[in-house]
Design an enzyme around this catalytic site. Structure first.
Site: not given
Ligand code: 3HC
Ligand code: NAI
Length: 694
Positions: A109, A66
């Protein structure tokens, strides 16, 4: 090719529709993405020439979850007509097979979307996971109900409680992915797979309908009890792990539609709560901390291919292990062969213990030891790219060493000190290259603790700061750039808590009252248990002891902490601590002799006294520019000092309480108890002008 919206296109190639997302950086499920998916799916489903649909992403990754930036806003996941549920409903009920084509990471998500497809293919380097727990959440898009229907309750529990990213080959084994494609040919591979589905007339698999796997664990309460037990210590205080477990329980014991209701209810509860807010904040704080405003992304970096460490004591040994673990050769210099052998022996033992636990192989022990070379002369540090000094905390000694390093080390080498409180500018001043001098403040045990304070001196070059950040990443540390001031950011704030804790035991609170209050708040241990662990005699000497503090009295009584079986507490043979009436008597007598008035002090007051001055100090640090941003302070405290993640760190917590309340408290405390509570001018300004410091 049809453009569906700014982030979505639809291509039809020999009867297969390619629905492509391109929403950098990580194709998160923003409103635009969901709108694109809904419209694109509808187009593809209604197009008679389309026989199957492939969902694929451009850029570095499949959908990474998400869009966290939307949480709590009007574009959130539940937006009518374009909710995540709408997307999933369309996919799952599509009369044509829908295939997710995964590269990079399918997370949260993103994986849930893939689970609502009929099939999943992935490249070998892809990873899948449900990391919501790390954001204080649970998968709220049906993930807790669909995942166990494929991989079983046990593996699902493992995935949702750890948030781990599972490699594609393991996903294939678990059935989470149906087929792996060639690494660089995902699109083609997915199209071929989709065509095969059509020609073989394969069924439209709806994961929601699969009952056989979860049925096996129906009524198996032991499975859940075991997981709860194994996680109890690690997840103390956190709500999300328990809620995730309850959802998997629901998946096992209830029909799908009932389970989804449980998931939805618990998801909303977490989403509205403070813990998740704190954890989402820390997610972004962790990314912010890497950004140094005046250092451009393309700043030139130095090569760091070899490292020198001076001192093989507590810190030098641990620091060296970090580099050996990352495959970087280290030369350790000690002052005598005997101390060197001792230091190297401890490193070996550490590695062997890790191997005994099965975390590394015995071959890896030798490999890593092979990267560590021991020497007894500083002259051997003439070729390394980065030198880290970790000798005793003594300015004269450090100056002497840096003077020598200046004449020995190669031109361009980074000269770092691991000092925990000394003035890095003063250390740099004895060299002819202060631009190459920096503080790299590791935390004990240095091979384990994630935090690294990068202490930027007045003259430290941008290249040296940027290279230090890059090195930190290579050795898997979370680095925060801080300025030169006594104790830097972490220890400077800690000193406030120490001072108040020590005052409180002379006002009527006992050491265990204070420790309990902080433990219940979420710290792994309180200050007195911590002192016992470190040893009360650190920095204490019999000759100079004058009975002027409780510590003096305890040390004089041979109560040196855990190592002598007693300190503030008394310890049994398993190192379990209990309060000791003897200590209570020592404190009481000390107070009576000084005619201190003892009184009852409750938990709330203990917390205020210990925590509010820390927050005040945080403001002073910001005021002086010693930390770049408030959230950097929180990164330091959550990663280096055990501040509970679900409370976000001292600055986030202060905001939760209300900075105006804290200011009011400090002003009152200043009047009643003295100038140590004087509010920071910046805190006054933030409250007066309602400035948002985040
Ligand atoms: N939403 C918004 N922005 C996000 C994001 C997300 N889910 N995931 C990453 N970003 C953004 C980061 O803030 C970062 O922004 P910036 O460049 O402005 O600082 C950019 O994307 C790149 O992220 P990383 O620096 O972390 O890049 P990496 O390549 O090191 O890692 C990743 C990529 C493994 C995808 C890592 O970003 C990550 O773990 N993201 C979160 C994943 C997550 O937690 N997903 C679950 C979300 S909750 C959900 O899905 C609810 C659902 O169940 C309903
Ligand atoms: P330590 O006493 O365990 O180790 C210091 C080592 O340096 C000793 O083995 C000593 O023989 C060696 N040494 C002294 N002079 C030397 C010389 N001229 N050449 C080569 N080796 C020499 O001390 P510790 O705890 O490792 O601390 C080292 C530094 O790290 C200090 O500046 C300390 O403030 C800092 N630090 C300590 C932390 C801790 O928790 N122990 C945490 C963070 C920083």
């Amino acid at each position: 090719m049809t453009t569906i919206n700014e982030v979505t296109t639809l291509d039809i190639e020999s009867n297969i529709a390619l629905l492509t997302l391109n929403s950098p950086p990580v194709n998160a499920l923003s409103l635009k993405v969901r709108q694109g998916l809904v419209a694109g799916l509808k187009d593809a489903i209604s197009n008679d020439s389309v026989e199957a649909i492939v969902l694929i992403c451009e850029g570095r990754t499949f959908i990474a979850g998400a869009d966290i930036t939307e949480f709590g806003g009007s574009d959130s996941l539940g937006t009518e007509g374009n909710s995540l549920n709408d997307v999933m409903h369309l996919m799952e009920n599509s009369p044509k097979p829908v295939v997710a084509a995964i590269h990079g990471t399918a997370l949260g998500g993103g994986l849930e979307t893939a689970l609502a497809c009929h099939y999943r293919v992935a490249v070998p380097s892809a990873k899948c996971g449900l990391p919501e727990v790390n954001l204080g959440l649970l998968p709220g898009g049906g993930g807790t109900q669909r995942l166990p229907r494929i991989v079983g309750a046990e593996k699902a529990l493992q995935m949702v409680t750890s948030g781990e990213h599972v490699p594609a080959n393991q996903c294939l084994e678990m059935g989470l992915v149906d087929e792996l494609t060639e690494e660089n040919d995902l699109k083609n591979g997915a199209v071929i797979f989709a065509k095969k589905l059509v020609t073989e007339n394969r069924p439209l698999v709806k994961v929601r309908d699969a009952q056989d796997v979860v049925e096996k664990d129906r009524g198996n309460d032991q499975l859940f009890a075991d997981v709860r037990k194994s996680l109890a210590r690690k997840t103390r205080g956190f709500l999300a792990p328990e809620y995730n477990i309850q959802c998997i329980e629901a998946a096992v014991n209830l029909p799908f539609d009932e389970g989804i209701k449980v998931e939805g209810k618990l998801f909303m509860e977490l989403m509205m709560g403070n813990q998740s807010r704190a954890q989402q904040y820390l997610f972004f704080a962790q990314r912010q901390v890497n950004k140094i405003p005046d250092i451009e992304k393309d700043t030139e970096l130095k090569d760091v291919e070899s490292v020198g460490v001076i001192g093989a004591g507590t810190m030098g040994g641990g620091i060296s292990m970090n580099f050996a673990n990352a495959g970087i050769p280290v030369t350790i210099v000690e002052q005598s062969q005997e101390r060197l052998d001792k230091g190297l022996g401890i490193i070996r033992k550490n590695y062997e213990n890790t191997a005994a636990k099965g975390r590394i192989t015995t071959a890896q022990v030798e490999e890593r030891m092979g990267l560590i070379d021991g020497k007894t002369s500083l002259e051997d540090l003439n070729s390394q790219d980065l030198i880290i000094e970790a000798v005793f905390e003594n300015m004269d000694l450090k100056k002497e060493i840096f003077t020598k390093l200046d004449s020995i080390c190669k031109e361009g080498a980074i000269l770092a000190s691991n000092t925990s409180a000394l003035d890095v500018n003063e250390i740099a001043s004895v060299t002819k290259r202060p631009e190459d001098v920096i503080g790299l403040h590791f935390f004990s045990p240095a091979n384990i603790m994630k935090l690294l304070e990068i202490v930027r001196g007045d003259k430290t070059s941008k290249t040296v700061v940027a290279t230090s950040m890059a090195v930190a990443k290579r050795i898997q540390k979370i680095a925060a750039v801080v300025g030169v001031c006594p104790g830097f950011v972490g220890n400077r704030i800690l000193a406030q808590r120490q001072r108040e804790a020590n005052k409180l035991i002379l006002e009527g609170a006992l050491p265990w009252d204070i420790d309990d209050a902080l433990f219940d708040f979420g710290f792994p241990m309180g200050p007195f248990a911590m002192s016992d662990l470190a040893g009360l005699d650190i920095g204490w000497g019999k000759e100079t002891s004058n009975g002027e503090s409780i510590r003096d009295l305890l040390c004089e009584a041979g109560r040196l902490g855990q190592k002598s079986g007693k300190g503030f507490y008394v310890y049994d043979e398993n190192r379990n601590k209990s309060p000791d009436p003897e200590v209570e008597a020592i404190i009481k007598k000390f107070g009576e002799e000084r005619q201190v008035r003892m009184r009852d002090i409750n938990k709330e007051e203990i917390l205020e006294r210990c925590l509010y001055p820390m927050i005040n100090e945080g403001f002073k640090i910001l005021e002086e520019g010693m930390a770049i941003r408030a959230s950097d302070i929180d990164i330091v405290w959550t990663n280096g000092y055990g501040w509970p993640v679900y409370e976000g760190g001292p600055m986030f917590y202060g905001n939760t309480i209300g900075f105006d309340k804290i200011l009011f408290w400090l002003k009152k405390a200043e009047l009643e108890m003295g100038p140590e509570f004087k509010p920071s001018a910046y805190l006054e300004k933030v409250v007066a002008e309602e400035i948002n410091i985040f």
